[in-house]
Design an enzyme around this catalytic site. Structure first.
Site, PDB file in Angstrom:
ATOM      1  CG  HIS A   1       5.281  -0.339   0.055  1.00  0.00           C
ATOM      2  ND1 HIS A   1       5.482   0.898   0.602  1.00  0.00           N
ATOM      3  CD2 HIS A   1       5.907  -0.337  -1.144  1.00  0.00           C
ATOM      4  CE1 HIS A   1       6.232   1.606  -0.214  1.00  0.00           C
ATOM      5  NE2 HIS A   1       6.515   0.893  -1.283  1.00  0.00           N
TER       6      HIS A   1
ATOM      7  NE  ARG B   1       7.548  -1.391  -4.573  1.00  0.00           N
ATOM      8  CZ  ARG B   1       6.608  -1.290  -5.535  1.00  0.00           C
ATOM      9  NH1 ARG B   1       6.245  -2.357  -6.219  1.00  0.00           N
ATOM     10  NH2 ARG B   1       6.041  -0.127  -5.794  1.00  0.00           N
TER      11      ARG B   1
ATOM     12  NE  ARG C   1      12.656   0.311  -4.791  1.00  0.00           N
ATOM     13  CZ  ARG C   1      11.394   0.651  -4.549  1.00  0.00           C
ATOM     14  NH1 ARG C   1      10.866   1.687  -5.191  1.00  0.00           N
ATOM     15  NH2 ARG C   1      10.657  -0.026  -3.715  1.00  0.00           N
TER      16      ARG C   1
ATOM     17  CD  GLU D   1      11.057   6.977  -5.355  1.00  0.00           C
ATOM     18  OE1 GLU D   1       9.958   6.420  -5.280  1.00  0.00           O
ATOM     19  OE2 GLU D   1      12.104   6.443  -4.936  1.00  0.00           O
TER      20      GLU D   1
ATOM     21  CG  ASN E   1       3.258   4.153  -6.085  1.00  0.00           C
ATOM     22  OD1 ASN E   1       2.392   4.305  -6.922  1.00  0.00           O
ATOM     23  ND2 ASN E   1       3.933   3.029  -5.947  1.00  0.00           N
ATOM     24  CG  ASP E   2       7.509   7.451  -2.604  1.00  0.00           C
ATOM     25  OD1 ASP E   2       6.802   7.701  -1.608  1.00  0.00           O
ATOM     26  OD2 ASP E   2       8.238   6.457  -2.684  1.00  0.00           O
TER      27      ASP E   2
ATOM     28  NE  ARG F   1       3.510   5.064  -1.138  1.00  0.00           N
ATOM     29  CZ  ARG F   1       4.465   4.435  -1.797  1.00  0.00           C
ATOM     30  NH1 ARG F   1       5.625   5.048  -2.018  1.00  0.00           N
ATOM     31  NH2 ARG F   1       4.296   3.235  -2.262  1.00  0.00           N
TER      32      ARG F   1
ATOM     33  CB  CYS G   1       8.431   1.287 -11.733  1.00  0.00           C
ATOM     34  SG  CYS G   1       9.323   2.392 -10.646  1.00  0.00           S
TER      35      CYS G   1
HETATM   36  C1  PEP Z   1       6.877   4.633  -6.239  1.00  0.00           C
HETATM   37  O1  PEP Z   1       7.129   5.401  -5.302  1.00  0.00           O
HETATM   38  O2  PEP Z   1       6.054   4.903  -7.141  1.00  0.00           O
HETATM   39  C2  PEP Z   1       7.545   3.326  -6.335  1.00  0.00           C
HETATM   40  C3  PEP Z   1       7.452   2.575  -7.412  1.00  0.00           C
HETATM   41  O3  PEP Z   1       8.232   2.884  -5.265  1.00  0.00           O
HETATM   42  P1  PEP Z   1       7.541   2.419  -3.907  1.00  0.00           P
HETATM   43  O4  PEP Z   1       6.071   2.297  -4.144  1.00  0.00           O
HETATM   44  O5  PEP Z   1       8.143   1.121  -3.533  1.00  0.00           O
HETATM   45  O6  PEP Z   1       7.889   3.520  -2.953  1.00  0.00           O
HETATM   46 MG    MG Z   2       8.843   5.056  -4.062  1.00  0.00          MG
END
Ligand code: PEP
Ligand code: MG
Length: 551
Positions: A188, A295, A331, A430, A453-454, A464, A501
């Site tokens: 993050h 976020r 979110r 996700e 990402n997740d 990650r 996203c």
């Molecule tokens: C993701 O997981 O791709 C996402 C957009 O949320 P975050 O990166 O905040 O977990």
């Molecule tokens: Mg996520």
């Protein structure tokens, strides 16, 4: 000249003095001191500095966020001088003849424990305030700068690693770039750097040495290269790249006001990811067509205690109103894993990414969820707010979220508070589970947004946060892209829209694949909007293919 090679995680070039982030030390050792009077003077000076900082913060809060936050800082200022608290510090000093730091820390712990042990929820919450005030006095005693940077000029900020909460509390006007020993492109902190449009390089390991502090650093967030005190040839190459970057920025300005549409007329919604109301300025400067991911947890991370309904309402309302009728997807709280918030007192977990995080916390703590939902619905009266739930794996979770929303709407009705009854509800896709049951989930909500990402982390079983997984962490893996296609087919079969996203949305090499899959929206960091628009406007959707999905 010294050359370092890391991983570029936020594009752009920057140069400036290298400055090491100052982190407050938590392990204070008790040192015997002969001159107690001198320690008392040090404490008095630290108190005075703390008071001045808190008064300035209260003034700033009154101007920017409103009375409630201002009062919080004023309360902290009062506590700095609280008779009992100061007496406890002085008693420890006199009786134990120790250093000022130890005496302050002891008093802080004693008072925090005392508040935490009361039966009253309000008083319990004050424990966090005591800790915060104590931390401030300690920082001032030890000469640690507020916000981690004590420099009159902007710097290239170096650190072993930065937690998202630390990154959020930095004075951004002082940062030209980030360089860190640890970290990964999907953490993050890297995401925040991209949102702020600040070049960043991570994964430098022990090649990043304290002795570089104060030297001139030239960083390239694309190649991951850092030159310290560069020779003439390297400097000339850097200047050329800097010039090219400025020219490209200029060129992209022509994309402003243009539609996000392919040559054959296929529209793609290009939205932005933000972490705070301040980021809206960058969305507007880059002509983002909406916000696809706010976020909201960053509000919680930047605070020292649960943000109140009113504080959250103000933040959501500010964004909704500023976007002037454009969609703003907010979110709900997604903490846990790397996003730790001290006052939540989350259990320590062996595998926090698969533990009690995101929607699981909200469903376990209905009061926290209710406060946020009330703030969100109240803000819906001021713009086109949509609410999105993270980390969904099951249909029952969505049903429970919807029940919580209905309850909040009934409360607002009873209180005569305006809100938008048709506020869109969506979920993040996700987890692999959400992909497999996407058909059932799509019947429950108004939209999907894929958190790649997740989704990549859980699909490929790759952490990650780790920066040493190399080629194993591959967001282009056909499994991830097929998951996208499955979720898209399910969404469209149910007549709802689907976006991305996660960071993959800004990957220009995948744009044609996204068009072929049928993705309706891409939500990216504000600085990625115009390059993406330029690429969309050059594409022909009907000739795009699904080749990347083949293994
Ligand atoms: C993701 O997981 O791709 C996402 C957009 O949320 P975050 O990166 O905040 O977990
Ligand atoms: Mg996520």
């Amino acid at each position: 000249m010294i050359l370092l090679q890391g991983k570029g995680v936020s594009k752009g070039v920057a140069s400036g003095p290298i400055y090491f982030f100052q982190r407050p030390s938590t392990d204070i050792t008790k040192t015997a001191v002969a001159d107690i009077a001198a320690e008392k003077e040090r404490i008095a000076a630290a108190q005075e500095k703390s008071m001045a900082q808190l008064e300035a913060l209260a003034d700033k809060a009154r101007e920017e966020t409103g009375e409630e936050t201002a009062v919080l800082f004023e309360t902290h200022a009062m506590f700095v001088e609280d008779e009992d608290y100061v007496e406890a510090i002085m008693t420890t000093l006199d009786e134990e003849r120790c250093c000022a730091e130890y005496a302050v820390q002891q008093a802080g712990e004693q008072f925090a424990a005392m508040f935490a042990a009361t039966d009253d929820a309000y008083m319990q919450a004050r424990a966090a305030d005591v800790k915060d005030v104590t931390r401030r006095i300690l920082n001032n005693l030890m000469g640690i700068a507020e916000g981690g940077i004590d420099s009159d000029v902007p710097v290239i900020l170096a650190a072993d690693d930065l937690a998202p909460s630390e990154t959020l509390q930095l004075d951004k006007s002082k940062i030209l770039g980030f360089i860190t020993a640890g970290g990964s492109g999907n953490s993050h902190t890297a995401i925040l750097a991209r949102t702020m449009g600040i070049p960043a390089i991570c994964g430098l390991g022990d090649t990043l040495k304290q002795e570089y502090a104060g030297r001139d650093g030239y960083i390239d967030g694309e190649t991951g290269q850092i030159s310290i005190d560069p020779d003439e040839i390297t400097l000339a190459a850097f200047r050329t790249k800097e010039k090219k970057q400025a020219e490209m920025k200029e060129l992209l300005q022509s994309m402003k006001g243009q539609k996000d549409v392919t040559l054959d007329g296929r529209e793609m919604m290009v939205y932005c990811n933000i972490g705070s109301p301040e980021d809206v300025a960058a969305v507007q400067a880059n002509d983002g067509q909406g916000i696809g991911l706010f976020r909201s947890e960053f509000l919680y991370l930047a605070a020292n205690d649960y943000p109140s309904e009113e504080d959250q309402f103000q933040a959501y309302k500010t964004v909704a109103a500023a976007m002037n009728g454009k969609r703003v997807v907010i979110r709900t709280l997604d903490i846990g894993a790397d996003k730790q918030v001290e006052y939540f007192h989350l259990q320590k977990e062996e595998n926090p990414a698969m533990g009690v995080r995101a929607i699981r916390i909200c469903l376990n703590r209905p009061e926290v969820f209710r406060t946020q939902l009330r703030a969100l619905y109240r803000a819906s009266a001021y713009g086109k707010v949509a609410i999105m739930f993270p980390m969904i794996t099951s249909v029952w979770e969505v049903k429970e979220c919807k029940r919580a929303c209905k309850k909040v709407m009934a409360e607002l009705d009873a209180e005569g508070i305006p809100y938008n009854k048709d506020t869109e509800l969506g979920i993040m896709i996700e987890t692999p589970a959400s992909v497999f049951v996407a058909d059932a989930l799509a019947k429950e909500v108004d939209f999907f947004s894929v958190g790649t990402n997740d989704l990549t982390q859980y699909t490929l079983a790759c952490d990650r946060q780790a920066n040493d997984l190399g080629k194993f962490f591959d967001p282009h893996h056909p499994a991830v892209l097929r998951a996208l296609k499955m979720a898209t087919d399910a969404a469209h079969a149910a007549g709802i829209w689907i976006g991305i996203c996660g960071e993959l949305g800004a990957d220009l090499t995948l744009l044609e694949t996204f068009l072929a899959i049928g993705i309706d929206e891409l939500s990216v960091s504000p600085s990625s909007v115009l390059p993406l628009r330029a690429e969309i406007r050059k594409s022909i959707a009907k000739t795009c293919n699904l080749d990347m999905l083949k293994s």
